[in-house]
Each structure stands twice: as structure tokens, then as C-alpha cells.
Design a protein around this motif. Structure first.
Motif, PDB file in Angstrom:
ATOM      1  N   THR A 143      17.258  38.055  -3.111  1.00  0.00           N
ATOM      2  CA  THR A 143      16.457  37.465  -2.034  1.00  0.00           C
ATOM      3  C   THR A 143      15.799  38.544  -1.180  1.00  0.00           C
ATOM      4  OG1 THR A 143      18.440  37.289  -0.664  1.00  0.00           O
ATOM      5  CG2 THR A 143      17.771  35.311  -1.869  1.00  0.00           C
ATOM      6  N   ASP A 144      16.505  39.677  -0.970  1.00  0.00           N
ATOM      7  CA  ASP A 144      15.919  40.779  -0.195  1.00  0.00           C
ATOM      8  C   ASP A 144      14.758  41.416  -0.940  1.00  0.00           C
ATOM      9  OD1 ASP A 144      17.778  40.607   1.978  1.00  0.00           O
ATOM     10  OD2 ASP A 144      19.261  41.631   0.734  1.00  0.00           O
ATOM     11  N   VAL A 145      14.959  41.640  -2.244  1.00  0.00           N
ATOM     12  CA  VAL A 145      13.896  42.219  -3.068  1.00  0.00           C
ATOM     13  C   VAL A 145      12.685  41.287  -3.073  1.00  0.00           C
ATOM     14  CG1 VAL A 145      13.252  42.927  -5.407  1.00  0.00           C
ATOM     15  CG2 VAL A 145      15.539  43.475  -4.529  1.00  0.00           C
ATOM     16  N   ALA A 146      12.929  40.006  -3.275  1.00  0.00           N
ATOM     17  CA  ALA A 146      11.840  39.029  -3.297  1.00  0.00           C
ATOM     18  C   ALA A 146      11.096  39.003  -1.961  1.00  0.00           C
ATOM     19  CB  ALA A 146      12.379  37.639  -3.623  1.00  0.00           C
ATOM     20  N   LYS A 147      11.836  39.074  -0.857  1.00  0.00           N
ATOM     21  CA  LYS A 147      11.202  39.064   0.466  1.00  0.00           C
ATOM     22  C   LYS A 147      10.329  40.301   0.645  1.00  0.00           C
ATOM     23  CE  LYS A 147      12.169  38.852   5.419  1.00  0.00           C
ATOM     24  NZ  LYS A 147      13.201  38.752   6.467  1.00  0.00           N
ATOM     25  N   GLY A 148      10.855  41.481   0.286  1.00  0.00           N
ATOM     26  CA  GLY A 148      10.080  42.719   0.425  1.00  0.00           C
ATOM     27  C   GLY A 148       8.792  42.672  -0.376  1.00  0.00           C
ATOM     28  N   LEU A 149       8.882  42.210  -1.603  1.00  0.00           N
ATOM     29  CA  LEU A 149       7.691  42.129  -2.455  1.00  0.00           C
ATOM     30  C   LEU A 149       6.731  41.052  -1.956  1.00  0.00           C
ATOM     31  CD1 LEU A 149       9.398  42.592  -5.944  1.00  0.00           C
ATOM     32  CD2 LEU A 149       8.131  44.308  -4.618  1.00  0.00           C
ATOM     33  N   ALA A 150       7.272  39.937  -1.457  1.00  0.00           N
ATOM     34  CA  ALA A 150       6.428  38.861  -0.929  1.00  0.00           C
ATOM     35  C   ALA A 150       5.666  39.316   0.322  1.00  0.00           C
ATOM     36  CB  ALA A 150       7.277  37.629  -0.608  1.00  0.00           C
ATOM     37  N   LEU A 151       6.277  40.194   1.106  1.00  0.00           N
ATOM     38  CA  LEU A 151       5.628  40.687   2.326  1.00  0.00           C
ATOM     39  C   LEU A 151       4.617  41.794   2.043  1.00  0.00           C
ATOM     40  CD1 LEU A 151       8.669  40.703   4.775  1.00  0.00           C
ATOM     41  CD2 LEU A 151       6.770  39.082   4.715  1.00  0.00           C
ATOM     42  N   GLY A 152       4.543  42.223   0.793  1.00  0.00           N
ATOM     43  CA  GLY A 152       3.501  43.179   0.434  1.00  0.00           C
ATOM     44  C   GLY A 152       3.963  44.540  -0.031  1.00  0.00           C
ATOM     45  N   ALA A 153       5.266  44.763  -0.173  1.00  0.00           N
ATOM     46  CA  ALA A 153       5.717  46.050  -0.716  1.00  0.00           C
ATOM     47  C   ALA A 153       5.237  46.151  -2.166  1.00  0.00           C
ATOM     48  CB  ALA A 153       7.238  46.162  -0.650  1.00  0.00           C
ATOM     49  N   ASN A 154       4.825  47.339  -2.559  1.00  0.00           N
ATOM     50  CA  ASN A 154       4.364  47.542  -3.932  1.00  0.00           C
ATOM     51  C   ASN A 154       5.537  47.715  -4.891  1.00  0.00           C
ATOM     52  OD1 ASN A 154       2.307  48.873  -1.949  1.00  0.00           O
ATOM     53  ND2 ASN A 154       1.136  48.230  -3.724  1.00  0.00           N
ATOM     54  N   GLY A 193      11.790  47.371   8.380  1.00  0.00           N
ATOM     55  CA  GLY A 193      10.827  47.711   7.334  1.00  0.00           C
ATOM     56  C   GLY A 193       9.985  46.507   6.938  1.00  0.00           C
ATOM     57  N   PHE A 194      10.606  45.317   6.983  1.00  0.00           N
ATOM     58  CA  PHE A 194       9.843  44.100   6.690  1.00  0.00           C
ATOM     59  C   PHE A 194       8.722  43.921   7.722  1.00  0.00           C
ATOM     60  CE2 PHE A 194      13.952  42.266   4.745  1.00  0.00           C
ATOM     61  CZ  PHE A 194      13.602  42.668   3.458  1.00  0.00           C
ATOM     62  N   ASP A 195       9.026  44.168   9.002  1.00  0.00           N
ATOM     63  CA  ASP A 195       8.014  44.053  10.062  1.00  0.00           C
ATOM     64  C   ASP A 195       6.879  45.059   9.845  1.00  0.00           C
ATOM     65  OD1 ASP A 195       9.543  42.088  11.337  1.00  0.00           O
ATOM     66  OD2 ASP A 195      10.499  43.526  12.697  1.00  0.00           O
ATOM     67  N   VAL A 196       7.269  46.301   9.527  1.00  0.00           N
ATOM     68  CA  VAL A 196       6.269  47.349   9.294  1.00  0.00           C
ATOM     69  C   VAL A 196       5.371  46.960   8.118  1.00  0.00           C
ATOM     70  CG1 VAL A 196       5.927  49.766   8.591  1.00  0.00           C
ATOM     71  CG2 VAL A 196       7.686  49.196  10.289  1.00  0.00           C
ATOM     72  N   CYS A 197       5.981  46.477   7.061  1.00  0.00           N
ATOM     73  CA  CYS A 197       5.227  46.065   5.873  1.00  0.00           C
ATOM     74  C   CYS A 197       4.194  44.990   6.237  1.00  0.00           C
ATOM     75  CB  CYS A 197       6.205  45.558   4.819  1.00  0.00           C
ATOM     76  SG  CYS A 197       5.496  45.421   3.177  1.00  0.00           S
ATOM     77  N   CYS A 198       4.614  44.005   7.010  1.00  0.00           N
ATOM     78  CA  CYS A 198       3.698  42.933   7.448  1.00  0.00           C
ATOM     79  C   CYS A 198       2.536  43.494   8.263  1.00  0.00           C
ATOM     80  CB  CYS A 198       4.452  41.905   8.290  1.00  0.00           C
ATOM     81  SG  CYS A 198       5.499  40.820   7.334  1.00  0.00           S
ATOM     82  N   GLU A 199       2.845  44.409   9.203  1.00  0.00           N
ATOM     83  CA  GLU A 199       1.795  44.989  10.054  1.00  0.00           C
ATOM     84  C   GLU A 199       0.802  45.804   9.235  1.00  0.00           C
ATOM     85  OE1 GLU A 199       2.652  46.828  13.836  1.00  0.00           O
ATOM     86  OE2 GLU A 199       4.477  45.606  14.029  1.00  0.00           O
ATOM     87  N   VAL A 200       1.324  46.569   8.273  1.00  0.00           N
ATOM     88  CA  VAL A 200       0.445  47.379   7.426  1.00  0.00           C
ATOM     89  C   VAL A 200      -0.492  46.465   6.635  1.00  0.00           C
ATOM     90  CG1 VAL A 200       0.389  48.902   5.402  1.00  0.00           C
ATOM     91  CG2 VAL A 200       1.984  49.376   7.274  1.00  0.00           C
ATOM     92  N   ARG A 201       0.047  45.426   6.027  1.00  0.00           N
ATOM     93  CA  ARG A 201      -0.770  44.524   5.214  1.00  0.00           C
ATOM     94  C   ARG A 201      -1.774  43.738   6.062  1.00  0.00           C
ATOM     95  NH1 ARG A 201      -0.060  47.815   2.015  1.00  0.00           N
ATOM     96  NH2 ARG A 201       1.535  47.754   0.402  1.00  0.00           N
ATOM     97  N   ALA A 202      -1.479  43.543   7.339  1.00  0.00           N
ATOM     98  CA  ALA A 202      -2.388  42.814   8.227  1.00  0.00           C
ATOM     99  C   ALA A 202      -3.482  43.717   8.807  1.00  0.00           C
ATOM    100  CB  ALA A 202      -1.600  42.175   9.375  1.00  0.00           C
ATOM    101  N   SER A 203      -3.345  45.024   8.636  1.00  0.00           N
ATOM    102  CA  SER A 203      -4.285  45.983   9.220  1.00  0.00           C
ATOM    103  C   SER A 203      -5.450  46.257   8.280  1.00  0.00           C
ATOM    104  CB  SER A 203      -3.549  47.298   9.514  1.00  0.00           C
ATOM    105  OG  SER A 203      -4.479  48.340   9.724  1.00  0.00           O
ATOM    106  N   GLU A 204      -6.673  46.123   8.804  1.00  0.00           N
ATOM    107  CA  GLU A 204      -7.876  46.417   8.028  1.00  0.00           C
ATOM    108  C   GLU A 204      -7.834  47.829   7.460  1.00  0.00           C
ATOM    109  OE1 GLU A 204     -10.971  44.878   7.331  1.00  0.00           O
ATOM    110  OE2 GLU A 204      -9.970  43.019   7.878  1.00  0.00           O
ATOM    111  N   VAL A 205      -7.387  48.765   8.283  1.00  0.00           N
ATOM    112  CA  VAL A 205      -7.417  50.183   7.934  1.00  0.00           C
ATOM    113  C   VAL A 205      -6.282  50.580   6.997  1.00  0.00           C
ATOM    114  CG1 VAL A 205      -7.318  52.509   8.927  1.00  0.00           C
ATOM    115  CG2 VAL A 205      -8.511  50.702  10.142  1.00  0.00           C
ATOM    116  N   LEU A 206      -5.098  50.004   7.200  1.00  0.00           N
ATOM    117  CA  LEU A 206      -3.905  50.454   6.481  1.00  0.00           C
ATOM    118  C   LEU A 206      -3.517  49.588   5.291  1.00  0.00           C
ATOM    119  CD1 LEU A 206      -1.709  51.226   9.612  1.00  0.00           C
ATOM    120  CD2 LEU A 206      -2.959  52.880   8.215  1.00  0.00           C
ATOM    121  N   ARG A 207      -4.150  48.433   5.132  1.00  0.00           N
ATOM    122  CA  ARG A 207      -3.640  47.419   4.188  1.00  0.00           C
ATOM    123  C   ARG A 207      -3.476  47.902   2.755  1.00  0.00           C
ATOM    124  NH1 ARG A 207      -8.426  43.500   4.703  1.00  0.00           N
ATOM    125  NH2 ARG A 207      -6.905  42.572   6.083  1.00  0.00           N
TER     126      ARG A 207
END
Length: 124
Positions: free
Chosen positions: A89-100, A61-75
């Protein structure tokens, strides 16, 4: 017209229960059983919101989150991470990677429905 929600989780029982819950709330539900399938569905269907598990095969899910945030269309797609990984640390990582938002399993279905409505800007 109902909004589309993508549920990405590799646990069949969680997929079934979340699908039932979200359909009961009036949403159109899309399912993905791993991270790669989640990306494929995201690119094809452009859902209004993603309920994303962290620990999945092929892509986390962390990888997916990164890809979504890097995508012009999906960000701008809202992501709610649902996971058993509840350490700070997991919560912080998820939010840092762009989870809302981030919810840990097990979660209250009432809280989840309210969080989805809030993220989609809907009144209760």
C-alpha cells in the motif's frame, strides 16, 4: 558537468552514506533534512533527480512528491522514493502520488546506483 541530485532524509547516517555514494559516482549532491528543506532546495537548485525519504519532519516525502508534481517548474523532476515503508500500500501510494520509482530500506547500493543511472538516462 555533473548532474545534481537532491538527497532528502532525516536520518544523518543515511544522508552521509548516500552523499558519499553519489559523489563517488560523480554526481553533485544537495542535502535536505526534512520535507520543507527539500522543497526549498528543489525550487532553488532544480536538481536532475531527487532521492526522497517518506517519513520526515515538517513535510513527508508523500507531501513533497505532491508539491513537486503540482509545480509547473518542477513537475518533470524524477523522484526515487527511498523508505522503510515497504508495504504494497505504501509503494502504491508513492507511485500514485507521482514517484517515478520506489526502493525500500535497506537497499543494495549497487541497485541504487543502477536505478539512478537508469532514471537519468545514463549508460553504466
Amino acid at each position: 558537468m555533473s548532474q545534481k541530485i537532491l538527497i532528502a532524509d532525516d536520518e544523518p547516517n543515511i544522508l552521509i552514506s548516500l552523499e558519499f555514494l553519489m559523489k563517488r559516482e560523480g554526481y553533485e549532491v544537495l542535502l535536505a533534512r526534512d520535507g520543507q528543506e527539500a522543497m526549498d532546495v528543489l525550487q532553488r537548485e532544480r536538481p536532475a533527480l531527487v532521492l526522497l525519504d517518506v517519513m520526515m519532519p515538517n513535510k513527508s516525502g508523500f507531501d513533497v512528491c505532491c508539491e513537486v508534481r503540482a509545480s509547473e517548474v518542477l513537475r518533470d523532476t524524477p523522484i526515487l522514493m527511498l523508505t522503510a515503508k515497504g508495504r504494497d500500500t505504501d509503494v502504491a501510494k508513492g507511485l500514485a502520488l507521482g514517484a517515478n520509482a520506489y526502493m525500500t530500506k535497506p537497499f543494495s547500493t549497487k541497485e541504487l546506483v543502477q536505478k539512478v543511472r537508469d532514471m537519468l538516462g545514463e549508460a553504466p
